[in-house]
Enzyme design. Structure first.
Site, PDB file in Angstrom:
ATOM      1  N   ASN A   1      18.281  15.866  11.778  1.00 57.75           N
ATOM      2  CA  ASN A   1      17.138  16.108  10.896  1.00 57.75           C
ATOM      3  C   ASN A   1      17.191  17.563  10.423  1.00 57.75           C
ATOM      4  O   ASN A   1      17.098  18.489  11.233  1.00 57.75           O
ATOM      5  CB  ASN A   1      15.850  15.812  11.676  1.00 57.75           C
ATOM      6  CG  ASN A   1      14.608  16.027  10.841  1.00 57.75           C
ATOM      7  OD1 ASN A   1      14.517  17.005  10.096  1.00 57.75           O
ATOM      8  ND2 ASN A   1      13.650  15.141  10.964  1.00 57.75           N
TER       9      ASN A   1
ATOM     10  N   HIS B   1      14.080  21.492   9.147  1.00 57.60           N
ATOM     11  CA  HIS B   1      13.767  22.869   9.536  1.00 57.60           C
ATOM     12  C   HIS B   1      14.542  23.920   8.751  1.00 57.60           C
ATOM     13  O   HIS B   1      14.145  25.086   8.728  1.00 57.60           O
ATOM     14  CB  HIS B   1      13.914  23.051  11.051  1.00 57.60           C
ATOM     15  CG  HIS B   1      12.745  22.454  11.784  1.00 57.60           C
ATOM     16  ND1 HIS B   1      11.572  23.139  11.982  1.00 57.60           N
ATOM     17  CD2 HIS B   1      12.547  21.218  12.275  1.00 57.60           C
ATOM     18  CE1 HIS B   1      10.710  22.355  12.601  1.00 57.60           C
ATOM     19  NE2 HIS B   1      11.270  21.180  12.791  1.00 57.60           N
TER      20      HIS B   1
ATOM     21  N   HIS C   1      12.452  14.408   5.872  1.00 57.63           N
ATOM     22  CA  HIS C   1      11.087  13.868   5.779  1.00 57.63           C
ATOM     23  C   HIS C   1      10.458  14.371   4.488  1.00 57.63           C
ATOM     24  O   HIS C   1      10.241  15.568   4.328  1.00 57.63           O
ATOM     25  CB  HIS C   1      10.298  14.358   7.007  1.00 57.63           C
ATOM     26  CG  HIS C   1       8.920  13.779   7.125  1.00 57.63           C
ATOM     27  ND1 HIS C   1       8.134  13.961   8.243  1.00 57.63           N
ATOM     28  CD2 HIS C   1       8.180  13.015   6.291  1.00 57.63           C
ATOM     29  CE1 HIS C   1       6.970  13.350   8.078  1.00 57.63           C
ATOM     30  NE2 HIS C   1       6.969  12.770   6.900  1.00 57.63           N
TER      31      HIS C   1
ATOM     32  N   ARG D   1       7.355  14.793   3.008  1.00 54.13           N
ATOM     33  CA  ARG D   1       5.928  14.740   3.356  1.00 54.13           C
ATOM     34  C   ARG D   1       5.079  14.712   2.095  1.00 54.13           C
ATOM     35  O   ARG D   1       5.488  15.218   1.045  1.00 54.13           O
ATOM     36  CB  ARG D   1       5.538  15.960   4.203  1.00 54.13           C
ATOM     37  CG  ARG D   1       6.196  15.997   5.553  1.00 54.13           C
ATOM     38  CD  ARG D   1       5.595  17.118   6.391  1.00 54.13           C
ATOM     39  NE  ARG D   1       4.285  16.761   6.875  1.00 54.13           N
ATOM     40  CZ  ARG D   1       4.025  16.314   8.108  1.00 54.13           C
ATOM     41  NH1 ARG D   1       4.982  16.216   9.002  1.00 54.13           N
ATOM     42  NH2 ARG D   1       2.807  15.990   8.453  1.00 54.13           N
TER      43      ARG D   1
ATOM     44  N   ARG E   1       5.644  20.060   2.208  1.00 50.31           N
ATOM     45  CA  ARG E   1       5.626  21.403   2.809  1.00 50.31           C
ATOM     46  C   ARG E   1       7.025  21.929   3.139  1.00 50.31           C
ATOM     47  O   ARG E   1       7.221  23.105   3.297  1.00 50.31           O
ATOM     48  CB  ARG E   1       4.738  21.427   4.052  1.00 50.31           C
ATOM     49  CG  ARG E   1       5.319  20.762   5.266  1.00 50.31           C
ATOM     50  CD  ARG E   1       4.503  21.100   6.499  1.00 50.31           C
ATOM     51  NE  ARG E   1       3.274  20.347   6.562  1.00 50.31           N
ATOM     52  CZ  ARG E   1       2.780  19.848   7.707  1.00 50.31           C
ATOM     53  NH1 ARG E   1       3.398  20.057   8.844  1.00 50.31           N
ATOM     54  NH2 ARG E   1       1.669  19.148   7.715  1.00 50.31           N
TER      55      ARG E   1
ATOM     56  N   GLU F   1      12.410   9.860   6.053  1.00 53.21           N
ATOM     57  CA  GLU F   1      11.114   9.592   6.678  1.00 53.21           C
ATOM     58  C   GLU F   1      10.023   9.768   5.631  1.00 53.21           C
ATOM     59  O   GLU F   1      10.079  10.708   4.827  1.00 53.21           O
ATOM     60  CB  GLU F   1      10.853  10.574   7.814  1.00 53.21           C
ATOM     61  CG  GLU F   1      11.833  10.479   8.939  1.00 53.21           C
ATOM     62  CD  GLU F   1      11.587  11.590   9.961  1.00 53.21           C
ATOM     63  OE1 GLU F   1      10.544  12.265   9.895  1.00 53.21           O
ATOM     64  OE2 GLU F   1      12.444  11.774  10.816  1.00 53.21           O
TER      65      GLU F   1
ATOM     66  N   THR G   1       5.118  15.229  13.362  1.00 52.32           N
ATOM     67  CA  THR G   1       4.636  13.857  13.501  1.00 52.32           C
ATOM     68  C   THR G   1       4.157  13.602  14.934  1.00 52.32           C
ATOM     69  O   THR G   1       4.962  13.529  15.853  1.00 52.32           O
ATOM     70  CB  THR G   1       5.779  12.863  13.153  1.00 52.32           C
ATOM     71  OG1 THR G   1       6.492  13.382  12.038  1.00 52.32           O
ATOM     72  CG2 THR G   1       5.232  11.503  12.846  1.00 52.32           C
TER      73      THR G   1
ATOM     74  N   GLU H   1      12.103   3.111  15.552  1.00 55.04           N
ATOM     75  CA  GLU H   1      12.458   4.396  16.161  1.00 55.04           C
ATOM     76  C   GLU H   1      11.363   4.702  17.175  1.00 55.04           C
ATOM     77  O   GLU H   1      10.180   4.792  16.827  1.00 55.04           O
ATOM     78  CB  GLU H   1      12.556   5.508  15.108  1.00 55.04           C
ATOM     79  CG  GLU H   1      12.889   6.843  15.776  1.00 55.04           C
ATOM     80  CD  GLU H   1      13.311   7.929  14.790  1.00 55.04           C
ATOM     81  OE1 GLU H   1      13.775   7.619  13.677  1.00 55.04           O
ATOM     82  OE2 GLU H   1      13.165   9.115  15.169  1.00 55.04           O
TER      83      GLU H   1
ATOM     84  N   HIS I   1      12.207  12.629  18.541  1.00 54.35           N
ATOM     85  CA  HIS I   1      11.072  13.559  18.560  1.00 54.35           C
ATOM     86  C   HIS I   1      11.079  14.373  19.852  1.00 54.35           C
ATOM     87  O   HIS I   1      10.952  13.824  20.935  1.00 54.35           O
ATOM     88  CB  HIS I   1       9.710  12.874  18.411  1.00 54.35           C
ATOM     89  CG  HIS I   1       8.693  13.857  17.913  1.00 54.35           C
ATOM     90  ND1 HIS I   1       8.414  14.045  16.585  1.00 54.35           N
ATOM     91  CD2 HIS I   1       7.941  14.756  18.580  1.00 54.35           C
ATOM     92  CE1 HIS I   1       7.519  14.995  16.460  1.00 54.35           C
ATOM     93  NE2 HIS I   1       7.217  15.456  17.650  1.00 54.35           N
TER      94      HIS I   1
END
Ligand code: PXP
Length: 265
Positions: A11, A14, A47, A49, A53, A74, A105, A155, A218
């Protein structure tokens, strides 16, 4: 059934978090694609969102255009977002709950409470030939409902396990964990850790038995991932924060290949 190869989805949100700290074009998440692919990643996860963001629509477009690896996008079940995802056409959409005020999340989808809305999202995505995964808490009910809804993947949310692991091992100096840790005996923490792990094992086995493909993610990191790798009904992990955090010190290539090494069975 034993899954020999545990796939690693990296992922890269970041990287965009860091970029958005300055709202400039650096670092560009696109630059991560080749490094991840060359160092053992099997999938890129991002993701989109609702508040954009970190990852923007244009990032998704560019990543889909350039990635040699499948892209797992996502997103929430908001119909406007689902329409955008159908236009973007990722390889897989992972439906996640989303609250604007949350840092990340927190918890899985409310599969019972939002059954109809999730079903509508799945139908729309399926019409557009996009594989669907549901990000759920590791409970039998959520697994059964995911199967009934017609998702291909679940998931399993490993956040509770990761939090209790950090409390038990004091692996991370999270102050909110530390405060609670002070009140709990080691025996209590062991029992909580065991409980949070066993529900993941049970949910993974149940999902597999029902014919679902099983991913997990996660809060997984270099310390706590081993026990999750040992669950042989899980076939993919999606890991972000810990890999990007390590990459600050080691570079992304080493951070990805170190995690891939831990995923070997
Ligand atoms: N899987 C899902 C569905 C997520 O929402 C996230 C967080 O964005 C992750 C995996 C990765 O979590 P982490 O960044 O804690 O590794």
């Amino acid at each position: 059934m034993h899954e020999e190869n545990l796939k690693l989805g990296v992922n890269i949100d970041h990287i965009a978090v860091l970029r958005e700290a300055r709202k400039i074009n650096d670092p560009d998440p696109l630059m991560a694609l080749g490094v991840c692919a060359q160092n053992g990643a099997d999938q890129i996860t991002i993701h989109l969102r609702e508040d954009r963001r970190h990852i923007h629509d244009e990032d998704v477009r560019r990543i889909l255009e350039s990635s040699s690896l499948p892209v797992n996008l996502e997103c929430s079940i908001n119909p406007e977002i689902i329409d955008i995802v159908c236009t973007l056409r990722p390889h897989r959409a992972t439906l996640v709950p989303e609250k604007r005020e949350e840092v990340t999340t927190e918890g899985g989808l409310d599969v019972r409470g939002q059954y109809e809305a999730i079903l509508n999202a799945i139908n729309k995505l399926s019409e557009n030939e996009i594989e669907v995964s549901l990000f759920i808490d590791p409970t039998n009910e959520a697994v059964e409902l995911s199967c009934k809804l017609g998702a291909q993947w679940v998931e399993l949310h490993t956040g509770t396990y990761a939090n209790v692991y950090a409390m038990r091992h004091s692996a991370l100096p999270h102050s909110h964990h530390a405060i609670e840790t002070l009140r709990l005996s080691r025996k209590e923490l062991d029992s909580r850790l065991n409980g949070s792990y066993e529900v993941i094992v049970d949910a993974a086995n149940k999902a597999r038995m029902l014919g679902l493909k099983v991913a997990a993610g996660h809060g997984l990191n270099y310390q706590n991932v081993k026990s999750i790798v040992d669950i042989d009904t899980i076939e993919e992990l999606n890991i972000g924060q810990s890999i990007i955090a390590r990459s600050v010190f080691t570079g992304l290539a080493t951070a990805v290949s170190d995690m891939k090494a831990l995923c070997q069975r």
